[in-house]
Design an enzyme around this catalytic site. Sequence first.
Site, PDB file in Angstrom:
ATOM      1  CE  LYS A 207       2.938  -3.351  -0.805  1.00  0.00           C
ATOM      2  NZ  LYS A 207       3.985  -3.325   0.160  1.00  0.00           N
TER       3      LYS A 207
ATOM      4  CB  CYS B 100       2.711   1.744   1.723  1.00  0.00           C
ATOM      5  SG  CYS B 100       2.231   1.163   3.309  1.00  0.00           S
TER       6      CYS B 100
HETATM    7  N1  SAJ Z   1      -6.737   3.323   9.076  1.00  0.00           N
HETATM    8  C1  SAJ Z   1      -8.080   3.695   9.225  1.00  0.00           C
HETATM    9  N2  SAJ Z   1      -9.005   2.712   9.454  1.00  0.00           N
HETATM   10  C2  SAJ Z   1      -8.652   1.393   9.530  1.00  0.00           C
HETATM   11  C3  SAJ Z   1      -7.285   1.047   9.364  1.00  0.00           C
HETATM   12  C4  SAJ Z   1      -6.348   2.026   9.147  1.00  0.00           C
HETATM   13  O1  SAJ Z   1      -8.441   4.879   9.158  1.00  0.00           O
HETATM   14  O2  SAJ Z   1      -9.526   0.554   9.769  1.00  0.00           O
HETATM   15  C5  SAJ Z   1      -5.753   4.372   8.808  1.00  0.00           C
HETATM   16  C6  SAJ Z   1      -4.661   4.457   9.858  1.00  0.00           C
HETATM   17  O3  SAJ Z   1      -5.020   5.349  10.887  1.00  0.00           O
HETATM   18  C7  SAJ Z   1      -3.480   4.983   9.051  1.00  0.00           C
HETATM   19  C8  SAJ Z   1      -3.706   4.418   7.652  1.00  0.00           C
HETATM   20  O4  SAJ Z   1      -5.094   4.040   7.599  1.00  0.00           O
HETATM   21  O5  SAJ Z   1      -3.508   6.392   8.968  1.00  0.00           O
HETATM   22  C9  SAJ Z   1      -2.836   3.206   7.307  1.00  0.00           C
HETATM   23  O6  SAJ Z   1      -2.984   2.295   8.348  1.00  0.00           O
HETATM   24  P1  SAJ Z   1      -2.472   0.743   8.173  1.00  0.00           P
HETATM   25  O7  SAJ Z   1      -2.914   0.006   9.381  1.00  0.00           O
HETATM   26  O8  SAJ Z   1      -2.877   0.242   6.845  1.00  0.00           O
HETATM   27  O9  SAJ Z   1      -0.886   0.850   8.316  1.00  0.00           O
HETATM   28  P2  SAJ Z   1       0.237   0.882   7.192  1.00  0.00           P
HETATM   29  O10 SAJ Z   1       0.084   2.076   6.327  1.00  0.00           O
HETATM   30  O11 SAJ Z   1       1.522   0.706   7.879  1.00  0.00           O
HETATM   31  O12 SAJ Z   1      -0.080  -0.405   6.292  1.00  0.00           O
HETATM   32  C10 SAJ Z   1       0.787  -1.522   6.298  1.00  0.00           C
HETATM   33  C11 SAJ Z   1       0.719  -2.054   4.906  1.00  0.00           C
HETATM   34  N3  SAJ Z   1       1.720  -3.094   4.773  1.00  0.00           N
HETATM   35  C12 SAJ Z   1       2.535  -3.072   3.680  1.00  0.00           C
HETATM   36  O13 SAJ Z   1       2.485  -2.213   2.839  1.00  0.00           O
HETATM   37  C13 SAJ Z   1       3.487  -4.182   3.610  1.00  0.00           C
HETATM   38  C14 SAJ Z   1      -0.648  -2.632   4.628  1.00  0.00           C
HETATM   39  O14 SAJ Z   1      -0.622  -3.351   3.386  1.00  0.00           O
HETATM   40  C15 SAJ Z   1      -1.065  -3.602   5.686  1.00  0.00           C
HETATM   41  O15 SAJ Z   1      -2.419  -4.026   5.413  1.00  0.00           O
HETATM   42  C16 SAJ Z   1      -1.055  -2.893   7.029  1.00  0.00           C
HETATM   43  O16 SAJ Z   1       0.311  -2.472   7.255  1.00  0.00           O
HETATM   44  C17 SAJ Z   1      -1.464  -3.897   8.118  1.00  0.00           C
HETATM   45  O17 SAJ Z   1      -2.478  -4.582   7.856  1.00  0.00           O
HETATM   46  O18 SAJ Z   1      -0.829  -3.948   9.144  1.00  0.00           O
END
Ligand code: SAJ
Length: 436
Positions: free
Chosen positions: A211, A265
């Site tokens: 994780k 996270c």
């Molecule tokens: N972000 C970027 N560039 C990207 C992708 C995301 O700047 O290419 C930023 C987003 O704007 C945000 C942050 O990163 O501020 C996190 O974005 P995220 O899409 O990773 O969303 P989270 O934080 O909800 O991540 C969750 C996580 N899932 C779990 O912890 C179970 C992550 O492991 C998953 O990879 C992600 O969802 C997913 O892929 O949907």
Amino acid sequence: MTTNVAVVGLGYVGIPVAVKLASSGTNVIGIDIDETKVSKLNSSEYPLRGKEPDIQGMLESVISNDSFRATSDFTSASDADFWMICVQTPLFHGSVEPNLGTLKKALGEIGKNLKKNSTVVIESTIPPGTTEKVAIPLLQEISGMTAGKDFGVGHCPERVMPGKLLHNLSNYDRVLGAINSETGSIMHDIYSRITKGELRITNIRTAEVVKTFENTYRDAEIAIANDFAKYCDSVGVDFFEVREHVNRVESRNLHLPGGGVGGHCIPKDTWLLAHGSKGVYDPSFLTMARQVNDSMPEYVFNLCYGALRKASIKLDESKITILGLSYLEESDDVRNSPSAVLYEKLISEGADVRVHDHYADDHPNVEHTTNLESSLAGSDILIVMVAHEKYREMNLSTVKSVMRNPIVIDARNVFSKQILMEEGFQFSIIGRGSSF
Ligand code: SAJ
């Protein structure tokens, strides 16, 4: 033989798993210290914000058929055969040290109510080594029993995504870290009631690393995109065009640059991983990626400062509009919002800043408005920090007509460069350079 399950911590992780398990015919009792949340759940009211398809209906049915109820009293679960701990494991405020206080409190209460031959599984994301070094000693000391002999222990890390909670829970593969094979099969039985995904049994330490790697890996992927975008800005190349070409190679997946990395996270899990390897591994590569992402609000600040200077506008005499406070587009979650970091930096330099977001929940330090028009009126510079659909749809000539100066900093590549030029804006777009 019916299994009685107790879910400790009723948030984004605990509520879906409790409700989904109860809807499979298992008796589930949810435990949380927040009485308001407990009474809302017992009156079939989903207490969290954000749109979660199907969860309201599922909650109503498990409450009406009495397969789920919530309480704040641990003793009501003393006949539980299976405990799931779904509490938050944040960092201490302003630090990179994990705050396991809530986890330890839950373990202490469970220890007092632990029944022989029951199983305790941690779903929260934890530093590798935490189950063996913290959870098991605590449970043994308080219950007077021996883990692996009198009760089972495991770690099954959550894989939730706000907005898709039930979908992910019902379909994702899960890794089951178990203290021994007997516990592994008990976990397998419970989790097969929840997900259609594959369930793979392994040891606890491996599950903890899975994780923390998952999220650290994503953080590093985003950091590469951010760093490459800075490179492109410095050499006058369009990152997004480069990204299109690079991602044509099937094994490449360049992510998107932006104004920062927020959420509950990703920003913390690299530090949990680093904490778990203290003294035996040098995490500087991973923490450097983390620092690249943490530097993005400052990068946006510098673009803003440079644009105002070009327009001979003093920062402490400027009116600035930030669009977007949530950490992610189409989300109300403001935890670790990069916009909040940018806001505080601008305010500290004397700027007059207004923040707009039509989705976001209240933020402890940042006031925001849902009125887009008033947030833009008389502004010298508009900074887009979140790619909400609403911002993509804005009519830029209308926007320009209400602003005092036509300057845009686009941290999410929301606007078309062509239209910005045609409408006579000065602009900087992360990864796509500046007009000046
Ligand atoms: N972000 C970027 N560039 C990207 C992708 C995301 O700047 O290419 C930023 C987003 O704007 C945000 C942050 O990163 O501020 C996190 O974005 P995220 O899409 O990773 O969303 P989270 O934080 O909800 O991540 C969750 C996580 N899932 C779990 O912890 C179970 C992550 O492991 C998953 O990879 C992600 O969802 C997913 O892929 O949907």
